[in-house]
Design a protein around this motif. Structure first.
Motif, PDB file in Angstrom:
ATOM      1  N   SER A 211     -20.069  93.941-118.368  1.00 38.40           N
ATOM      2  CA  SER A 211     -19.837  92.560-118.261  1.00 38.40           C
ATOM      3  C   SER A 211     -21.348  91.661-118.564  1.00 38.40           C
ATOM      4  O   SER A 211     -21.675  91.278-119.505  1.00 38.40           O
ATOM      5  CB  SER A 211     -18.915  91.115-118.030  1.00 38.40           C
ATOM      6  OG  SER A 211     -17.475  91.237-118.186  1.00 38.40           O
TER       7      SER A 211
ATOM      8  N   GLU B 110      -4.645  91.239-113.819  1.00 38.86           N
ATOM      9  CA  GLU B 110      -5.741  92.028-114.052  1.00 38.86           C
ATOM     10  C   GLU B 110      -4.726  92.677-114.831  1.00 38.86           C
ATOM     11  O   GLU B 110      -6.393  92.925-115.860  1.00 38.86           O
ATOM     12  CB  GLU B 110      -5.979  92.918-112.903  1.00 38.86           C
ATOM     13  CG  GLU B 110      -6.565  92.370-111.476  1.00 38.86           C
ATOM     14  CD  GLU B 110      -6.546  93.368-110.297  1.00 38.86           C
ATOM     15  OE1 GLU B 110      -6.414  92.818-109.120  1.00 38.86           O
ATOM     16  OE2 GLU B 110      -5.758  94.418-110.072  1.00 38.86           O
TER      17      GLU B 110
ATOM     18  N   PHE C 191     -16.154  96.481-114.196  1.00 35.80           N
ATOM     19  CA  PHE C 191     -16.207  95.097-114.920  1.00 35.80           C
ATOM     20  C   PHE C 191     -17.442  94.018-115.291  1.00 35.80           C
ATOM     21  O   PHE C 191     -17.671  93.548-115.802  1.00 35.80           O
ATOM     22  CB  PHE C 191     -15.019  94.857-114.415  1.00 35.80           C
ATOM     23  CG  PHE C 191     -13.826  95.065-115.133  1.00 35.80           C
ATOM     24  CD1 PHE C 191     -13.679  94.649-116.844  1.00 35.80           C
ATOM     25  CD2 PHE C 191     -12.755  95.468-114.934  1.00 35.80           C
ATOM     26  CE1 PHE C 191     -12.672  94.778-117.928  1.00 35.80           C
ATOM     27  CE2 PHE C 191     -11.682  95.975-115.189  1.00 35.80           C
ATOM     28  CZ  PHE C 191     -11.119  95.260-117.450  1.00 35.80           C
ATOM     29  N   PHE C 192     -17.846  93.841-113.568  1.00 39.05           N
ATOM     30  CA  PHE C 192     -19.381  93.226-113.764  1.00 39.05           C
ATOM     31  C   PHE C 192     -20.763  93.810-114.369  1.00 39.05           C
ATOM     32  O   PHE C 192     -21.103  93.070-114.930  1.00 39.05           O
ATOM     33  CB  PHE C 192     -19.263  93.055-111.970  1.00 39.05           C
ATOM     34  CG  PHE C 192     -20.853  92.051-111.935  1.00 39.05           C
ATOM     35  CD1 PHE C 192     -20.577  91.111-111.567  1.00 39.05           C
ATOM     36  CD2 PHE C 192     -22.191  92.803-111.348  1.00 39.05           C
ATOM     37  CE1 PHE C 192     -22.040  90.166-111.614  1.00 39.05           C
ATOM     38  CE2 PHE C 192     -23.227  92.869-110.994  1.00 39.05           C
ATOM     39  CZ  PHE C 192     -23.039  90.747-110.940  1.00 39.05           C
TER      40      PHE C 192
ATOM     41  N   TYR D 106     -10.398  90.957-109.507  1.00 45.41           N
ATOM     42  CA  TYR D 106     -10.395  91.934-108.966  1.00 45.41           C
ATOM     43  C   TYR D 106     -10.926  92.343-107.578  1.00 45.41           C
ATOM     44  O   TYR D 106     -11.437  93.088-106.537  1.00 45.41           O
ATOM     45  CB  TYR D 106     -11.086  92.993-110.034  1.00 45.41           C
ATOM     46  CG  TYR D 106     -10.835  94.060-110.880  1.00 45.41           C
ATOM     47  CD1 TYR D 106      -9.249  95.195-110.549  1.00 45.41           C
ATOM     48  CD2 TYR D 106     -10.363  93.919-111.717  1.00 45.41           C
ATOM     49  CE1 TYR D 106      -8.660  96.303-110.730  1.00 45.41           C
ATOM     50  CE2 TYR D 106      -9.953  94.791-112.948  1.00 45.41           C
ATOM     51  CZ  TYR D 106      -8.674  95.666-113.013  1.00 45.41           C
ATOM     52  OH  TYR D 106      -7.840  96.576-114.060  1.00 45.41           O
TER      53      TYR D 106
ATOM     54  N   SER E 293     -13.075  98.878-110.281  1.00 40.70           N
ATOM     55  CA  SER E 293     -12.940  98.171-111.555  1.00 40.70           C
ATOM     56  C   SER E 293     -13.985  96.626-111.203  1.00 40.70           C
ATOM     57  O   SER E 293     -14.277  96.397-111.825  1.00 40.70           O
ATOM     58  CB  SER E 293     -11.163  97.966-111.077  1.00 40.70           C
ATOM     59  OG  SER E 293     -10.744  98.618-111.566  1.00 40.70           O
ATOM     60  N   THR E 294     -13.900  96.179-109.726  1.00 40.76           N
ATOM     61  CA  THR E 294     -14.656  94.875-110.024  1.00 40.76           C
ATOM     62  C   THR E 294     -16.106  95.639-110.644  1.00 40.76           C
ATOM     63  O   THR E 294     -16.921  94.864-110.909  1.00 40.76           O
ATOM     64  CB  THR E 294     -14.427  94.759-108.539  1.00 40.76           C
ATOM     65  OG1 THR E 294     -13.452  94.876-108.226  1.00 40.76           O
ATOM     66  CG2 THR E 294     -15.834  93.635-107.779  1.00 40.76           C
TER      67      THR E 294
ATOM     68  N   THR F  76     -13.193  89.977-113.549  1.00 39.36           N
ATOM     69  CA  THR F  76     -14.087  90.956-112.550  1.00 39.36           C
ATOM     70  C   THR F  76     -13.581  90.039-111.002  1.00 39.36           C
ATOM     71  O   THR F  76     -13.832  90.526-110.250  1.00 39.36           O
ATOM     72  CB  THR F  76     -15.588  90.463-112.503  1.00 39.36           C
ATOM     73  OG1 THR F  76     -15.919  92.143-113.894  1.00 39.36           O
ATOM     74  CG2 THR F  76     -16.145  90.878-111.393  1.00 39.36           C
ATOM     75  N   CYS F  77     -13.334  88.280-111.299  1.00 36.34           N
ATOM     76  CA  CYS F  77     -13.079  88.115-109.860  1.00 36.34           C
ATOM     77  C   CYS F  77     -11.700  87.758-109.315  1.00 36.34           C
ATOM     78  O   CYS F  77     -11.998  87.745-108.087  1.00 36.34           O
ATOM     79  CB  CYS F  77     -13.387  85.769-110.411  1.00 36.34           C
ATOM     80  SG  CYS F  77     -14.826  85.456-111.073  1.00 36.34           S
TER      81      CYS F  77
END
Length: 208
Positions: A137, A61, A133-134, A164, A129-130, A161-162
């Motif tokens: 993006s 990460e 970040f998604f 996290y 964070s997931t 993202t994946c």
């Protein structure tokens, strides 16, 4: 002759006064000096954590967040720039926060603060964070200008993202299976340290 006796009397009184003031002075040490503990000597790098699943995920990460941040920083022209700025903030924040947590766990600094639920802290960080970040993006992908730096940033954004997301899933499962395990161990170590310190203080004789 009398002058000599008076001088000796004054000297004796001064000596007695000095002894009395020294004995009753509140600044007189009544206990032995406490030796400073070598805190830095107790810090060590835990290679077992780096080899664990959570350690490797955090390292990935940090690396992916840094690469995404570098990619977004190479963009010189953007209009609109909202997606670029948002992705820049998210990638920088993810790199810093996750990097700090990685250092804390690798150096076993979390054992020095047993009152903090570190498993829950890690879970909140990975979940947030997931999500961010998604979102960053998706926004960058919809507003990008098909430049190489923007496309690379979007790719690394979805990759991190994946990672996290996987970390969040494992952190939730660990928290559900038994969140009190780590806290109980840390609290036990803290109480053991306090008991040992109290025993050292009681073993020291008081000076008369």
């Amino acid at each position: 002759m009398r002058n000599t006796e008076e001088a000796e009397g004054f000297e004796g009184e001064a000596s007695n006064t000095s002894m009395i003031s020294g004995a009753s002075s509140p600044y007189q040490p009544t206990t032995e000096p406490v030796h400073s503990r070598n805190v830095l000597g107790q810090i060590r790098c835990d290679m077992e954590y780096l080899k664990s699943v959570f350690g490797m995920l955090k390292a990935i990460e940090v690396v992916l967040s840094l690469i995404g941040f570098i990619c977004i920083e190479t963009i010189m022209l953007c209009l609109p720039c909202g997606g670029v700025y948002f992705f820049e903030f998210v990638s920088c924040s993810g790199f810093v926060v996750t990097g700090v947590l990685l250092i804390i766990f690798c150096l076993n600094l979390h054992t020095k603060v047993p009152h903090v639920n570190w498993n829950l802290t890690d879970l909140v960080n990975t979940a947030a964070s997931t999500f961010f970040f998604f979102l960053a993006s998706v926004v960058l992908a919809s507003l990008n200008h098909k430049t190489g730096a923007e496309i690379a940033a979007v790719i690394f954004g979805f990759l991190v993202t994946c990672v996290y997301g996987l970390n969040t899933f494992l952190a939730v499962r660990r928290w559900r299976l038994g969140d009190g395990g780590q806290g109980a161990v840390q609290t036990s170590e803290y109480q053991r340290a306090r008991t040992a310190s109290r025993g050292e203080m009681e073993a020291r004789p008081d000076l008369a």
